[in-house]
Design an enzyme around this catalytic site. Sequence first.
Site, PDB file in Angstrom:
ATOM      1  N   GLY A  51       0.796  -1.219   0.000  1.00  5.73           N
ATOM      2  CA  GLY A  51       0.000   0.000   0.000  1.00  5.73           C
ATOM      3  C   GLY A  51       0.824   1.262   0.000  1.00  5.73           C
ATOM      4  N   CYS A  52       2.109   1.133   0.180  1.00  6.07           N
ATOM      5  CA  CYS A  52       3.012   2.284   0.136  1.00  6.07           C
ATOM      6  C   CYS A  52       3.507   2.412  -1.305  1.00  6.07           C
ATOM      7  CB  CYS A  52       4.179   2.069   1.096  1.00  6.07           C
ATOM      8  SG  CYS A  52       5.229   3.512   1.308  1.00  6.07           S
ATOM      9  N   GLN A  53       3.423   3.611  -1.868  1.00  6.28           N
ATOM     10  CA  GLN A  53       3.829   3.790  -3.257  1.00  6.28           C
ATOM     11  C   GLN A  53       5.341   3.692  -3.430  1.00  6.28           C
ATOM     12  OE1 GLN A  53       1.969   7.364  -4.717  1.00  6.28           O
ATOM     13  NE2 GLN A  53       0.067   6.297  -5.117  1.00  6.28           N
TER      14      GLN A  53
END
Length: 142
Positions: free
Chosen positions: A50-52
């Site tokens: 979920g972290c870009q």
Amino acid sequence: MTIKETQLEVLDEMSMFDESIEKMEYLIDMGRTLPKIDDKYKTDEYQIKGCQSDLWLNAELIDGKIVFTASAAAMIPRGIIAVLIRVYSNQKPEDILNDDTNAFIKAAGLNDFFQMTRSNGLEMMIRQIKLYALALETKIKN
């Protein structure tokens, strides 16, 4: 130091900066202090989903306290995870679970460094820290 004491120390440091750019420079400097994760943990299993940005987090239980290490490709996420590690590393799992992390995040203004599309990464960092704390607390009790 307790979690609250460390949080207050971070908040005190951040209060010295009036401008967002100064706070961003603080985060970049914090990222340089990040306890490096061993390359063997740079796998999908340890990656924050979920972290870009590519970001990995590991936790180990040492003498009843959690020690976190991490790596991040981008400077701002690296700085933010460094701040979180500073606050939560070398703490008991139950203390991490009982802390109001969202209140600290809000007081520190850490959400301000993410656009809405990227704030999910911060939430996932916090979630993973709490999940490690829960798993390691369970390990202690069993």
